[in-house]
Each structure stands twice: as C-alpha cells, then as structure tokens.
Design a protein around this motif. Structure first.
Motif, PDB file in Angstrom:
ATOM      1  N   LEU A 198       0.804  -1.288   0.089  1.00 59.35           N
ATOM      2  CA  LEU A 198       0.016  -0.063   0.037  1.00 59.35           C
ATOM      3  C   LEU A 198       0.782   1.253  -0.083  1.00 59.35           C
ATOM      4  O   LEU A 198       0.388   2.232   0.056  1.00 59.35           O
ATOM      5  N   GLY A 199       2.064   1.136  -0.159  1.00 56.88           N
ATOM      6  CA  GLY A 199       3.273   2.148  -0.079  1.00 56.88           C
ATOM      7  C   GLY A 199       3.551   2.863   1.270  1.00 56.88           C
ATOM      8  O   GLY A 199       3.742   4.001   1.280  1.00 56.88           O
ATOM      9  N   ILE A 200       3.220   2.087   2.355  1.00 52.35           N
ATOM     10  CA  ILE A 200       3.594   2.295   3.764  1.00 52.35           C
ATOM     11  C   ILE A 200       4.756   1.654   4.024  1.00 52.35           C
ATOM     12  O   ILE A 200       4.924   0.379   4.221  1.00 52.35           O
ATOM     13  N   GLU A 201       5.602   2.188   4.592  1.00 47.34           N
ATOM     14  CA  GLU A 201       6.918   1.858   5.054  1.00 47.34           C
ATOM     15  C   GLU A 201       6.976   1.721   6.607  1.00 47.34           C
ATOM     16  O   GLU A 201       6.400   2.611   7.692  1.00 47.34           O
ATOM     17  N   LEU A 202       7.116   0.310   6.941  1.00 49.09           N
ATOM     18  CA  LEU A 202       7.009  -0.139   8.416  1.00 49.09           C
ATOM     19  C   LEU A 202       8.231  -1.051   8.538  1.00 49.09           C
ATOM     20  O   LEU A 202       8.469  -1.766   7.805  1.00 49.09           O
ATOM     21  N   PRO A 203       8.770  -0.960   9.823  1.00 49.58           N
ATOM     22  CA  PRO A 203       9.924  -1.563  10.209  1.00 49.58           C
ATOM     23  C   PRO A 203       9.686  -3.045   9.937  1.00 49.58           C
ATOM     24  O   PRO A 203       8.707  -3.803  10.131  1.00 49.58           O
ATOM     25  N   SER A 204      10.700  -3.846   9.864  1.00 51.37           N
ATOM     26  CA  SER A 204      10.520  -5.450   9.642  1.00 51.37           C
ATOM     27  C   SER A 204      10.528  -6.158  10.810  1.00 51.37           C
ATOM     28  O   SER A 204      10.780  -7.626  10.803  1.00 51.37           O
ATOM     29  N   TYR A 205      10.920  -5.485  12.159  1.00 50.33           N
ATOM     30  CA  TYR A 205      10.959  -6.241  13.286  1.00 50.33           C
ATOM     31  C   TYR A 205       9.788  -6.034  14.091  1.00 50.33           C
ATOM     32  O   TYR A 205       9.371  -4.634  14.162  1.00 50.33           O
ATOM     33  N   SER A 206       9.099  -6.590  14.961  1.00 52.41           N
ATOM     34  CA  SER A 206       7.927  -6.562  15.602  1.00 52.41           C
ATOM     35  C   SER A 206       8.188  -5.574  16.731  1.00 52.41           C
ATOM     36  O   SER A 206       7.426  -4.539  16.705  1.00 52.41           O
ATOM     37  N   VAL A 207       9.114  -5.257  17.421  1.00 51.18           N
ATOM     38  CA  VAL A 207       9.495  -4.322  18.483  1.00 51.18           C
ATOM     39  C   VAL A 207       9.518  -3.135  17.977  1.00 51.18           C
ATOM     40  O   VAL A 207       8.867  -1.815  18.283  1.00 51.18           O
TER      41      VAL A 207
END
Length: 220
Positions: A130-139
């Motif tokens: 969706l074009g949203i950047e979110l880190p790849s680690y749960s914390v």
C-alpha cells in the motif's frame, strides 16, 4: 441460522469445487484434492473474514452464496483514491493465508506474490503493498506506533480492522515477541503464526500486551 453444508473432515467433489473457487479468488487451500482439511478451513476463514461473514471455517449457505455469486462490487477491491486503509491492509494479509512461516525471513516487498513470512514481515510486506513503510521487526513496529502517538488498548484494537497487536516475550510464557493484525471483529486476527500453521486466522484472547494504529493507514 444458516445450514452447514461442508466442514472440516468432509471429502467429496463439492469440497474440490470450493477449493478451486477459493484458489481462483486468491485464498490458497494448499491444493485441490477434495479433502476438507486444516488448510481448506483456514482459507474459508480468510474468505469469510474478507467478506464480512461469521468466521467459522465451515461452508454454510451464506458462505456458499458469497463464493459462487458474482457481486457487482468485490468487497476486497479497494479504490486507490481512498489511499491506504485498514480494510485494504487486512484484505492483502488475508490473501496470504497458508503461505509458509519462515522465522527471520526477509520478504521481498517488491514481489506481490511473496509466499514466505514471519510475523513481522507479513505486516511490513502488506504495508509496503500500500506504499506504507514499516520496520521489519515486531518491537520496532510497536515502537513506531508508540512514537506516532497511535497506541491504544488491546480491547479497543480488537474492534479496529487493521490495527497492530503486539505480544511481548514472556507474556503467558511466550518465548518470543509476536505481532498480528486485528480483523476488527473483536477477537480475530490474521497473522503468520508459526511453522506449523503458516499464515492463518487466529484469536486475540489474552495473547497480546500492546496495540495501536499503524502510521499512514486510514481507519474507518
């Protein structure tokens, strides 16, 4: 109450027909063998979640009708002009049902047909579609939510389609941190559960410790 037509444990040509239709609609059953096993049940649950049906995992009259009707408007097709929404995020994740869980994998965000995830990668990959950047680690994901001032209670998140649900290591004896998406039904999730189940519909229960809205996602 809608009559149950097919359920886990059944084996016949009607099951094969359902499996073929689910696969056609983007919900993997792990094959079309006519046996209503766990993967078919999971695919039915994902379809029901996407179409706003009770998430039973069994085929009743309403689910059969939704599977084989040709609606004027596909409820999982989202207008790009609306931007990234919680509904769209969940529907993307639901179509990964029965994909493989691989701990520590690095899902290719540029591959729309990626089929290997761990819990955090499923969410970061789905956001990336969706074009949203979110880190790849749960914390890091829950920290990003907190830094944006978007944390909320787990109970509240249960009613928000596409909200992030986070479990800290040690909670209820859990060895690792874990993260999932709320389906907004009050007690269901879509998540990369583990190597035994892959991506599957789960329940919230008392499993999670923190929650919130993902920055950049619009929630209804």
């Amino acid at each position: 109450m809608s009559e149950t037509l097919l359920k886990r444990g059944d084996s016949n040509e009607h099951v094969r027909t359902v499996q073929d239709r689910l696969t056609e609609l983007g919900y993997s059953t792990g094959g079309s063998d006519g046996d209503y096993g766990r993967k078919t049940e999971e695919a039915v649950q994902a379809f029901q979640a996407a179409y706003g049906l009770p998430i039973t995992g069994s085929i009743d009259n309403d689910t059969w009708g939704a599977l084989f009707s040709t609606p004027a408007e596909d409820p999982t097709a989202h207008d790009p002009s609306e931007g990234p929404t919680g509904d769209a995020l969940v529907d993307i994740a639901l179509k990964q049902v029965n994909d493989r869980y691989v701990f520590g994998t690095d899902a290719d965000e540029n591959n729309p047909d990626e089929n290997e995830f761990d819990c955090a990668e499923l969410i970061s990959w789905s956001c990336a579609q969706l074009g949203i950047e979110l880190p790849s680690y749960s914390v890091s994901q829950i920290d990003t939510v907190a830094a944006a001032g978007l944390e909320c209670g787990v109970d509240e998140a249960g009613g928000i389609r596409g909200a992030l649900l986070f479990r800290e290591a040690g909670h209820n004896g859990a060895q690792y941190n874990h993260v999932a998406l709320s389906l907004g039904t009050g007690d269901e999730t879509i998540e990369a559960m583990g190597s035994k189940y892959g991506v599957a519909v789960g329940t919230i229960g008392s499993r999670f410790t923190r929650a919130g809205r993902i920055p950049g996602i619009t929630y209804s």
